[in-house]
Design a protein around this motif. Structure first.
Motif, PDB file in Angstrom:
ATOM      1  N   ASP A   1      88.508  16.565   0.951  1.00 14.39           N
ATOM      2  CA  ASP A   1      89.147  15.533   1.755  1.00 14.39           C
ATOM      3  C   ASP A   1      88.911  14.148   1.159  1.00 14.39           C
ATOM      4  N   ARG A   2      87.674  13.876   0.712  1.00 18.51           N
ATOM      5  CA  ARG A   2      87.357  12.556   0.137  1.00 18.51           C
ATOM      6  C   ARG A   2      88.164  12.300  -1.119  1.00 18.51           C
ATOM      7  N   ALA A   3      88.441  13.342  -1.889  1.00 19.38           N
ATOM      8  CA  ALA A   3      89.202  13.157  -3.125  1.00 19.38           C
ATOM      9  C   ALA A   3      90.593  12.614  -2.849  1.00 19.38           C
ATOM     10  N   TYR A   4      91.108  12.850  -1.652  1.00 14.75           N
ATOM     11  CA  TYR A   4      92.448  12.379  -1.302  1.00 14.75           C
ATOM     12  C   TYR A   4      92.473  10.918  -0.876  1.00 14.75           C
ATOM     13  N   ASP A   5      91.311  10.253  -0.902  1.00 15.57           N
ATOM     14  CA  ASP A   5      91.306   8.807  -0.671  1.00 15.57           C
ATOM     15  C   ASP A   5      92.169   8.107  -1.725  1.00 15.57           C
ATOM     16  N   ALA A   6      92.199   8.665  -2.941  1.00 13.42           N
ATOM     17  CA  ALA A   6      93.026   8.083  -4.009  1.00 13.42           C
ATOM     18  C   ALA A   6      94.497   8.124  -3.632  1.00 13.42           C
ATOM     19  N   LEU A   7      94.924   9.212  -3.028  1.00 13.26           N
ATOM     20  CA  LEU A   7      96.322   9.335  -2.632  1.00 13.26           C
ATOM     21  C   LEU A   7      96.624   8.437  -1.440  1.00 13.26           C
ATOM     22  N   ALA A   8      95.693   8.379  -0.478  1.00 10.44           N
ATOM     23  CA  ALA A   8      95.883   7.510   0.683  1.00 10.44           C
ATOM     24  C   ALA A   8      96.020   6.059   0.243  1.00 10.44           C
TER      25      ALA A   8
ATOM     26  N   LEU B   1      94.342  16.146  -6.585  1.00  8.26           N
ATOM     27  CA  LEU B   1      94.434  17.596  -6.747  1.00  8.26           C
ATOM     28  C   LEU B   1      93.418  18.158  -7.727  1.00  8.26           C
ATOM     29  N   ARG B   2      92.815  17.303  -8.518  1.00  7.20           N
ATOM     30  CA  ARG B   2      91.996  17.752  -9.645  1.00  7.20           C
ATOM     31  C   ARG B   2      90.944  18.784  -9.233  1.00  7.20           C
ATOM     32  N   ASP B   3      90.256  18.551  -8.128  1.00  8.19           N
ATOM     33  CA  ASP B   3      89.187  19.458  -7.700  1.00  8.19           C
ATOM     34  C   ASP B   3      89.518  20.159  -6.384  1.00  8.19           C
ATOM     35  N   ASP B   4      90.805  20.258  -6.068  1.00 11.38           N
ATOM     36  CA  ASP B   4      91.226  20.925  -4.850  1.00 11.38           C
ATOM     37  C   ASP B   4      91.500  22.397  -5.158  1.00 11.38           C
ATOM     38  N   PRO B   5      90.792  23.342  -4.520  1.00 17.28           N
ATOM     39  CA  PRO B   5      91.045  24.764  -4.779  1.00 17.28           C
ATOM     40  C   PRO B   5      92.334  25.267  -4.149  1.00 17.28           C
ATOM     41  N   LEU B   6      93.023  24.396  -3.409  1.00 16.92           N
ATOM     42  CA  LEU B   6      94.330  24.720  -2.811  1.00 16.92           C
ATOM     43  C   LEU B   6      94.247  25.938  -1.890  1.00 16.92           C
ATOM     44  N   LEU B   7      93.244  25.926  -1.016  1.00 13.02           N
ATOM     45  CA  LEU B   7      93.114  27.027  -0.070  1.00 13.02           C
ATOM     46  C   LEU B   7      94.323  27.086   0.856  1.00 13.02           C
ATOM     47  N   PRO B   8      94.680  28.272   1.317  1.00 16.31           N
ATOM     48  CA  PRO B   8      95.731  28.366   2.327  1.00 16.31           C
ATOM     49  C   PRO B   8      95.361  27.537   3.558  1.00 16.31           C
ATOM     50  N   HIS B   9      96.353  27.012   4.232  1.00 14.07           N
ATOM     51  CA  HIS B   9      96.089  26.158   5.390  1.00 14.07           C
ATOM     52  C   HIS B   9      95.337  26.889   6.491  1.00 14.07           C
TER      53      HIS B   9
ATOM     54  N   PRO C   1      90.400  23.091   8.246  1.00 13.16           N
ATOM     55  CA  PRO C   1      90.456  22.502   9.593  1.00 13.16           C
ATOM     56  C   PRO C   1      91.861  21.992   9.893  1.00 13.16           C
ATOM     57  N   ARG C   2      92.201  21.971  11.155  1.00 11.56           N
ATOM     58  CA  ARG C   2      93.484  21.425  11.594  1.00 11.56           C
ATOM     59  C   ARG C   2      93.245  20.190  12.452  1.00 11.56           C
ATOM     60  N   PRO C   3      93.938  19.099  12.235  1.00 13.69           N
ATOM     61  CA  PRO C   3      94.885  18.895  11.128  1.00 13.69           C
ATOM     62  C   PRO C   3      94.139  18.689   9.809  1.00 13.69           C
ATOM     63  N   TRP C   4      94.796  19.034   8.726  1.00 16.48           N
ATOM     64  CA  TRP C   4      94.206  18.932   7.382  1.00 16.48           C
ATOM     65  C   TRP C   4      94.782  17.692   6.704  1.00 16.48           C
ATOM     66  N   ARG C   5      93.950  16.634   6.590  1.00 10.61           N
ATOM     67  CA  ARG C   5      94.439  15.349   6.082  1.00 10.61           C
ATOM     68  C   ARG C   5      95.099  15.456   4.707  1.00 10.61           C
ATOM     69  N   PRO C   6      94.535  16.191   3.741  1.00  9.27           N
ATOM     70  CA  PRO C   6      95.218  16.284   2.445  1.00  9.27           C
ATOM     71  C   PRO C   6      96.665  16.758   2.552  1.00  9.27           C
ATOM     72  N   ALA C   7      96.931  17.733   3.429  1.00  8.07           N
ATOM     73  CA  ALA C   7      98.312  18.208   3.590  1.00  8.07           C
ATOM     74  C   ALA C   7      99.187  17.119   4.194  1.00  8.07           C
ATOM     75  N   GLN C   8      98.651  16.368   5.152  1.00  6.16           N
ATOM     76  CA  GLN C   8      99.411  15.284   5.761  1.00  6.16           C
ATOM     77  C   GLN C   8      99.761  14.223   4.725  1.00  6.16           C
ATOM     78  N   LEU C   9      98.779  13.878   3.885  1.00  4.33           N
ATOM     79  CA  LEU C   9      99.021  12.875   2.851  1.00  4.33           C
ATOM     80  C   LEU C   9     100.016  13.372   1.816  1.00  4.33           C
ATOM     81  N   ARG C  10      99.930  14.644   1.457  1.00  6.25           N
ATOM     82  CA  ARG C  10     100.879  15.181   0.481  1.00  6.25           C
ATOM     83  C   ARG C  10     102.303  15.145   1.030  1.00  6.25           C
ATOM     84  N   ARG C  11     102.474  15.414   2.316  1.00  9.41           N
ATOM     85  CA  ARG C  11     103.827  15.359   2.892  1.00  9.41           C
ATOM     86  C   ARG C  11     104.391  13.944   2.809  1.00  9.41           C
TER      87      ARG C  11
END
Length: 271
Positions: A191-198, A224-232, A236-246
């Motif tokens: 989740d912290r890695a997505y601060d760059a995208l936010a 995305l560099r260190d994201d294992p891309l687990l299924p949703h 946890p829901r809501p999953w901030r990385p998915a929200q940011l990617r949308r």
């Protein structure tokens, strides 16, 4: 001071030279280095680091260059095209997951490294490749993933692996899928890695849409560099990385429509 205000007032990071080059390289055909260098300059990169990146990729056999200086062109080699296609598989996977088109089938994919002791360097390189592909080590030589990673592994790697799938998995007393996912792939650092995208989404867009696309591409790559891309289903829901990617998909799509044939990474997001 809000996080959005901080992001908006902070200069955008300078993209990696490799990101700049790969953004322009079509899967088939070539690109002129004058365009690559000009855009790199516009995002804060000098010619020299881009030139060194091209030399390294040429030496590695991933690209070939014709001509010299800004008048030269570069294109993927067959080996480079194969590597970049593997990268695109990961991006297409996360796009499909975010669209609800790739639900988890409940299966765990086990990968055991089987390499003779004298070939320790091969074993260590393979373990690094598995970790980079999002697998988690559960014991010596044994890794697990929520995805079938075979498409991301070359034929040489597969010769050193024992592969299996399981409908249930217990690791050190944990068998609940959500608990296992948190144990093996903790959510907080992802989740912290997505601060760059936010931050990239909060900044005012660059005047040049091509520069803006490049900055968005760099921010997504960093996240995305260190994201294992687990299924949703395993996050946890809501999953901030998915929200940011949308939000990223929307911004990217608008820029791609504006740029037309000049858009970067054309074809990367098809599911």
């Amino acid at each position: 001071m809000t996080a959005a205000w901080t992001a908006a007032s902070t200069p955008a990071p300078v993209p990696a030279p490799r990101t700049v080059l790969e953004a322009f390289l079509p899967l088939r055909g070539e690109v002129g280095l004058d365009l690559v260098y000009d855009t790199a300059n516009a995002v804060g990169l000098d010619d020299q680091p881009v030139r060194l990146t091209i030399r390294r990729l040429v030496a590695a056999g991933d690209v070939e260059q014709r001509g010299r200086g800004r008048a030269a062109t570069v294109r993927w080699t067959a080996a480079g095209r194969e590597r970049i296609e593997r990268d695109r598989l990961a991006l297409r996977l996360v796009r499909a997951q975010d669209a609800g088109a790739a639900p988890w089938d409940g299966r765990w994919h086990l990968l055991a490294v089987s390499v003779e002791e004298p070939a320790r360097s091969v074993r260590d390189a393979l373990r690094r490749s598995l970790l980079a592909a999002g697998a988690a080590a559960v014991s010596t030589g044994l890794h697990v993933s929520t995805h079938d990673l075979s498409a991301l592994l070359g034929a040489t790697d597969r010769r050193h692996l024992v592969l299996a799938t399981a409908d249930s998995l217990e690791v050190r007393g944990l068998a609940d899928p959500l608990a296992l996912a948190e144990q093996l792939w903790p959510a907080a650092p992802v989740d912290r890695a997505y601060d760059a995208l936010a931050a990239a989404l909060a900044r005012p867009p660059a005047p040049d849409p091509l520069v803006q696309q490049l900055r968005l591409a760099d921010a997504l790559e960093r996240s995305l560099r260190d994201d294992p891309l687990l299924p949703h289903e395993l996050r946890p829901r809501p999953w901030r990385p998915a929200q940011l990617r949308r939000r990223w998909y929307e911004a990217w799509g608008a820029l791609a429509e504006q740029l037309g044939e000049r858009a970067l990474y054309r074809g990367w997001l098809e599911t």
